[in-house]
Design a protein around this motif. Structure first.
Motif, mmCIF file in Angstrom:
data_model
loop_
_atom_site.group_PDB
_atom_site.id
_atom_site.type_symbol
_atom_site.label_atom_id
_atom_site.label_comp_id
_atom_site.label_asym_id
_atom_site.label_seq_id
_atom_site.Cartn_x
_atom_site.Cartn_y
_atom_site.Cartn_z
ATOM 1 N N SER A 175 0.817 -1.220 0.000
ATOM 2 C CA SER A 175 0.000 0.000 0.000
ATOM 3 C C SER A 175 0.849 1.268 0.000
ATOM 4 C CB SER A 175 -0.937 0.007 1.213
ATOM 5 O OG SER A 175 -0.205 -0.017 2.427
ATOM 6 N N ALA A 229 1.447 2.688 -3.515
ATOM 7 C CA ALA A 229 0.259 2.916 -4.335
ATOM 8 C C ALA A 229 -0.496 4.125 -3.819
ATOM 9 C CB ALA A 229 -0.641 1.672 -4.304
ATOM 10 N N THR A 237 -7.302 4.438 -4.912
ATOM 11 C CA THR A 237 -8.012 3.277 -4.371
ATOM 12 C C THR A 237 -7.180 1.994 -4.420
ATOM 13 O OG1 THR A 237 -8.993 2.826 -6.547
ATOM 14 C CG2 THR A 237 -10.258 4.233 -5.039
ATOM 15 N N LEU A 238 -5.992 2.084 -4.973
ATOM 16 C CA LEU A 238 -5.186 0.878 -5.137
ATOM 17 C C LEU A 238 -4.671 0.308 -3.813
ATOM 18 C CD1 LEU A 238 -4.015 -1.175 -7.093
ATOM 19 C CD2 LEU A 238 -2.034 0.344 -7.420
ATOM 20 N N LYS A 264 -6.070 0.003 -0.949
ATOM 21 C CA LYS A 264 -7.115 -0.823 -0.363
ATOM 22 C C LYS A 264 -7.276 -2.135 -1.118
ATOM 23 C CE LYS A 264 -12.017 -0.717 0.899
ATOM 24 N NZ LYS A 264 -13.288 0.104 0.898
ATOM 25 N N VAL A 265 -7.203 -2.074 -2.450
ATOM 26 C CA VAL A 265 -7.352 -3.278 -3.287
ATOM 27 C C VAL A 265 -6.209 -4.252 -3.009
ATOM 28 C CG1 VAL A 265 -7.295 -4.143 -5.657
ATOM 29 C CG2 VAL A 265 -8.650 -2.110 -5.092
ATOM 30 N N ALA A 292 -9.790 -3.136 -9.188
ATOM 31 C CA ALA A 292 -9.145 -1.846 -9.479
ATOM 32 C C ALA A 292 -10.036 -0.998 -10.389
ATOM 33 C CB ALA A 292 -7.795 -2.090 -10.131
ATOM 34 N N ASP A 293 -10.021 0.308 -10.184
ATOM 35 C CA ASP A 293 -10.800 1.220 -11.022
ATOM 36 C C ASP A 293 -9.898 2.314 -11.565
ATOM 37 O OD1 ASP A 293 -10.341 2.926 -8.874
ATOM 38 O OD2 ASP A 293 -12.323 2.584 -7.976
ATOM 39 N N LYS A 295 -9.214 5.071 -10.458
ATOM 40 C CA LYS A 295 -8.472 5.773 -9.420
ATOM 41 C C LYS A 295 -7.450 4.874 -8.715
ATOM 42 C CE LYS A 295 -12.214 9.059 -8.458
ATOM 43 N NZ LYS A 295 -13.128 9.642 -7.413
ATOM 44 N N SER A 296 -7.326 3.646 -9.175
ATOM 45 C CA SER A 296 -6.339 2.724 -8.597
ATOM 46 C C SER A 296 -5.020 2.927 -9.344
ATOM 47 C CB SER A 296 -6.814 1.279 -8.734
ATOM 48 O OG SER A 296 -8.032 1.076 -8.046
ATOM 49 N N THR A 316 -3.977 -1.181 -15.961
ATOM 50 C CA THR A 316 -4.007 -2.279 -14.996
ATOM 51 C C THR A 316 -4.188 -3.593 -15.743
ATOM 52 O OG1 THR A 316 -5.010 -0.879 -13.288
ATOM 53 C CG2 THR A 316 -5.198 -3.252 -12.994
#
Length: 290
Positions: A156, A159, A162-163, A165-166, A207-208, A210-211, A234
């Motif tokens: 983490s 990154a 939101t990455l 957290k993923v 992942a989205d 924002k990741s 990604t």
């Protein structure tokens, strides 16, 4: 005084034994002409006899052959008795002497992806410099200069958005990064390591937009993508998820018209995929040769 020649003179017959040969009037001298005629008559008669005998022999032989042929083909079907008198022999079948082998099948080739899909099989040494060796990279005709590298066990921390957290939710164990530059464009590649392929696939799906992997600067590379708009990607392969972030070292925002940034990000994402796949191929080859 002369000897009388009373009575008819005897005739010499060459075919009668004890007949007297004729003599000429000279008394003691034989009649050579008569002898020659008699010899010629004998020879001619002998030739006639030989010719006649040969013809008869030929006719006899021809008759014998004809009889033999007729006898051999005298019936439409051979009798059982004649068939039983033929010599018999065991004729080996065509396959009698051919060697036989048990059916075998070649083992299926080892799948390289299997060796990078689980930490139990993926045992080869791993580091940023092993995964991304050398000091530069050439993709097609484009040359990228290799910049700084980083290796974090706290995924983490490398990154943003939101990455983190993923990665944490899917038990990321390691995040390696490397940056490449060319003509004012910089790209950071981040490779996240998981224990299983399922975890990497799940992280990819979660992942989205924002990741984002955190850009890596230093070693002559100016900070980039810290506040400007950048382009990110990604993907995953095996137990690895890989991310890119590409932008300008000048801090300029990236737009859809900046094709050089998109091309650079795609080049580095492709290179990350190839390196992970090669890792699997090398381990599969080593296992096949054991």
């Amino acid at each position: 005084m002369s000897f009388g020649q009373g009575g008819p003179q005897s005739q010499w017959d060459p075919w009668k034994p004890h007949s007297q040969q004729p003599w000429n009037s000279g008394g003691d001298t034989p009649d050579w002409a008569a002898l020659a005629e008699a010899s010629e008559a004998r020879a001619k008669r002998r030739r006639l006899l030989l010719i006649g005998g040969g013809a008869l022999a030929t006719v006899a032989i021809g008759a014998a052959v004809a009889v033999a042929v007729v006898s051999a083909n005298g019936g439409d079907k051979p009798s059982d008795e004649s068939a039983s008198q033929l010599p018999s022999a065991d004729i080996p079948s065509k396959s009698a002497g051919a060697p036989s082998f048990d059916p075998t099948t070649a083992p299926p080739p080892l799948d390289p992806k299997d060796f990078v899909s689980s930490e139990k099989k993926d045992k080869a040494p791993l580091s940023p410099d092993i995964l991304f060796p050398g000091t530069q990279l050439t993709m097609a005709e484009t040359v990228y200069k290799k910049g700084p590298t980083a290796d974090s066990r706290n995924c983490s921390s490398a990154a943003q958005g939101t990455l983190p957290k993923v990665l944490t939710a899917n038990d990321c164990t390691r995040l390696m990064r490397v940056t490449y530059t060319r003509d004012g464009v910089a790209v950071t590649v981040g490779v996240a390591v998981f224990d299983t392929e399922a975890q990497a696939l799940k992280a990819k799906k979660q992942a989205d937009t924002k990741s984002i992997v955190r850009s890596l600067s230093g070693g002559g590379v100016q900070p980039f993508c810290t506040g400007a708009v950048c382009r990110s990607t990604t993907n995953s392969y095996g137990r690895y998820a890989y991310f890119t972030i590409a932008g300008y070292t000048s801090g300029k925002d990236v737009t859809e018209k900046n094709t050089e940034v998109f091309a650079s990000g795609d080049d580095l994402a492709e290179f990350a995929f190839r390196q992970i796949r090669r890792r699997g191929e090398a381990q599969a080859s080593a296992a096949a040769n054991e």
